[in-house]
Design a protein around this motif. Structure first.
Motif, PDB file in Angstrom:
ATOM      1  N   TYR A   2       0.785  -1.195   0.000  1.00 37.34           N
ATOM      2  CA  TYR A   2       0.000   0.000   0.000  1.00 37.34           C
ATOM      3  C   TYR A   2       0.810   1.234   0.000  1.00 37.34           C
ATOM      4  N   TYR A  41       0.543  -0.776   7.756  1.00 40.35           N
ATOM      5  CA  TYR A  41       1.137  -2.076   7.441  1.00 40.35           C
ATOM      6  C   TYR A  41       2.513  -2.311   8.042  1.00 40.35           C
ATOM      7  N   PHE A  99      -4.334  -7.511   8.468  1.00 40.71           N
ATOM      8  CA  PHE A  99      -4.956  -7.445   7.142  1.00 40.71           C
ATOM      9  C   PHE A  99      -5.194  -8.848   6.579  1.00 40.71           C
ATOM     10  N   LEU A 123      -8.221  -9.985   8.182  1.00 42.48           N
ATOM     11  CA  LEU A 123      -9.384  -9.306   7.589  1.00 42.48           C
ATOM     12  C   LEU A 123      -9.814  -9.976   6.295  1.00 42.48           C
ATOM     13  N   TYR A 165     -15.407  -9.202   4.827  1.00 47.75           N
ATOM     14  CA  TYR A 165     -14.514  -8.484   3.899  1.00 47.75           C
ATOM     15  C   TYR A 165     -14.479  -9.224   2.549  1.00 47.75           C
ATOM     16  N   GLY A 183      -6.381  -5.403  -6.095  1.00 48.10           N
ATOM     17  CA  GLY A 183      -6.827  -5.339  -4.705  1.00 48.10           C
ATOM     18  C   GLY A 183      -7.582  -4.087  -4.319  1.00 48.10           C
ATOM     19  N   SER A 184      -7.976  -3.279  -5.299  1.00 50.02           N
ATOM     20  CA  SER A 184      -8.651  -2.018  -4.995  1.00 50.02           C
ATOM     21  C   SER A 184      -7.761  -1.104  -4.158  1.00 50.02           C
ATOM     22  N   ASN A 185      -6.458  -1.284  -4.323  1.00 51.46           N
ATOM     23  CA  ASN A 185      -5.545  -0.366  -3.639  1.00 51.46           C
ATOM     24  C   ASN A 185      -5.756   1.054  -4.129  1.00 51.46           C
ATOM     25  N   ASN A 194      -7.721   3.385  -1.936  1.00 48.13           N
ATOM     26  CA  ASN A 194      -7.175   4.010  -0.728  1.00 48.13           C
ATOM     27  C   ASN A 194      -6.613   5.408  -0.997  1.00 48.13           C
ATOM     28  N   TYR A 253     -16.199  -3.063   6.515  1.00 45.16           N
ATOM     29  CA  TYR A 253     -15.273  -2.183   7.249  1.00 45.16           C
ATOM     30  C   TYR A 253     -15.682  -2.045   8.713  1.00 45.16           C
ATOM     31  N   GLU A 303      -8.673   6.470   7.034  1.00 45.04           N
ATOM     32  CA  GLU A 303      -8.551   5.810   5.728  1.00 45.04           C
ATOM     33  C   GLU A 303      -9.773   6.037   4.857  1.00 45.04           C
ATOM     34  N   SER A 342     -11.659   4.173   1.566  1.00 39.76           N
ATOM     35  CA  SER A 342     -11.727   3.019   0.664  1.00 39.76           C
ATOM     36  C   SER A 342     -12.837   3.357  -0.330  1.00 39.76           C
TER      37      SER A 342
END
Ligand code: AVI
Length: 330
Positions: free
Chosen positions: A12, A41, A49, A52, A58, A170-172, A175, A215, A291, A293
């Motif tokens: 990330y 992280y 994570f 999660l 999730y 990962g849909s990073n 973020n 979340y 954060e 998302s």
């Protein structure tokens, strides 16, 4: 996903060098207060994570895993060039490359000529991948790149002049606030040449309750994941956060698609950062923004492609249409 870094390994850390203390101080003395989720992280954050990703609520990891494991052929066909040219498959924040391994294996089985270049800020992640992938995928051409995304993309360009296909899973991308995600894509585009491609994972808008639950899991793993950053500040900067005096508060706005996490101070309190002789005051009920998302409509992601210099090649979805892997071309 190193400091930020590995999640399931994924990574990330999209920004430059980590100035942990400077960033923490800047965030906690700002109004409103905020912390940068890239600092979630550390070793404990990585483990949380992982937990999660295995928890019931999730869903994003499983959705994208479904695409990579069930729609591998379609993914591969979209990225293989018309003339079967040799290409470089680059992954930003490769982590343990669990999803991409399905694609790598498929490409190898199909006799496609490519080199896999994972980029990760963690040297450990790259070394691990080198050992595991070369063992599990005989014949794989592998060139690990340890460093920041854009530095390593520039380096990759000096290593070969082959066509590039860049994975950012990962849909990073969620973020980052939308404007930042757009500049990220524009910068990505600037590192690429005509014919190059990107494959980006976007978490899509869906039932707001499904999103919020992801979340706000029942086991409280997301809560621990957020609070762990306060632990980290205590450990690494000598601060004295009383963790029990902060509460996790996630919200999802179906209009904007922004899922945001906050920590709320449950008391009027002072926190000291001993190593730097700093004191920070928290009012009761004051929040720290932790954060974002971001969730997208497919239309929004198409607009993002157009705005940042990409043409859409294809989109692949999981069966519930909760997640999309977008394949765009320069
Ligand atoms: C890494 N990233 C895509 C995760 C997300 O869904 O935004 C991080 C996360 N935060 C809370 N849960 C998971």
């Amino acid at each position: 996903q190193t400091s930020p870094v590995t999640l399931n390994g994924s990574t990330y850390n999209h920004t430059a060098v980590n100035h942990f203390y400077e960033d923490v101080l800047k965030g906690l003395t700002a109004s409103p207060k905020h912390l940068d989720s890239k600092y979630f992280y550390d070793a404990i954050g990585d483990q949380l994570f992982q937990d999660l990703m295995n928890c019931e609520e999730y869903y994003p990891t499983n959705c994208e895993l479904e695409i990579f494991s069930q729609k591998t052929e379609a993914l591969a066909s979209a990225i293989i060039g018309d003339n079967n040219d040799e290409f470089d498959l680059i992954e930003l924040g490769a982590g343990d490359a669990m999803k991409s391994t399905y694609l790598l294996k498929h490409l190898l089985d199909r006799g496609v000529n490519f080199t896999y270049l994972p980029i990760d800020i963690s040297a450990h992640v790259i070394d691990q991948l080198d050992v595991e992938l070369t063992q599990n995928l005989p014949g794989l051409k592998f060139e690990g790149l340890n460093g920041e995304y854009f530095n390593m993309l520039s380096k990759a360009a000096t290593l070969s002049n082959k066509r590039k296909v860049v994975l950012f899973l990962g849909s990073n991308i969620g973020n980052m606030p939308v404007a930042e995600a757009e500049s990220f894509c524009a910068e990505l585009r600037n590192h690429l040449s005509p014919g190059d491609m990107v494959l980006i994972g976007f978490d899509l808008k869906k039932n707001p309750k499904t999103i919020l639950a992801a979340y706000n899991d029942k086991e409280g793993i997301t809560k621990k994941f957020n609070l762990n950053l306060l632990h980290r500040i205590n450990q690494e900067l000598g601060a004295d956060f009383v963790i029990e005096q902060f509460d996790h508060f996630p919200v999802y706005d179906p209009e904007t698609g922004a899922c945001k996490s906050y920590l709320i101070s449950t008391a009027d309190q002072m926190v000291h950062i001993a190593d730097h002789n700093q004191s920070i005051h928290f009012q009761k009920d004051e929040y720290i923004f932790m954060e974002i998302s971001q969730k997208f409509t497919v239309e929004q992601t198409r607009d993002m492609a157009a705005k940042t210099g990409f043409d859409v090649v294809n989109y692949l979805f999981d069966d519930k249409n909760w997640f999309a892997d977008a394949i765009w071309k320069v």
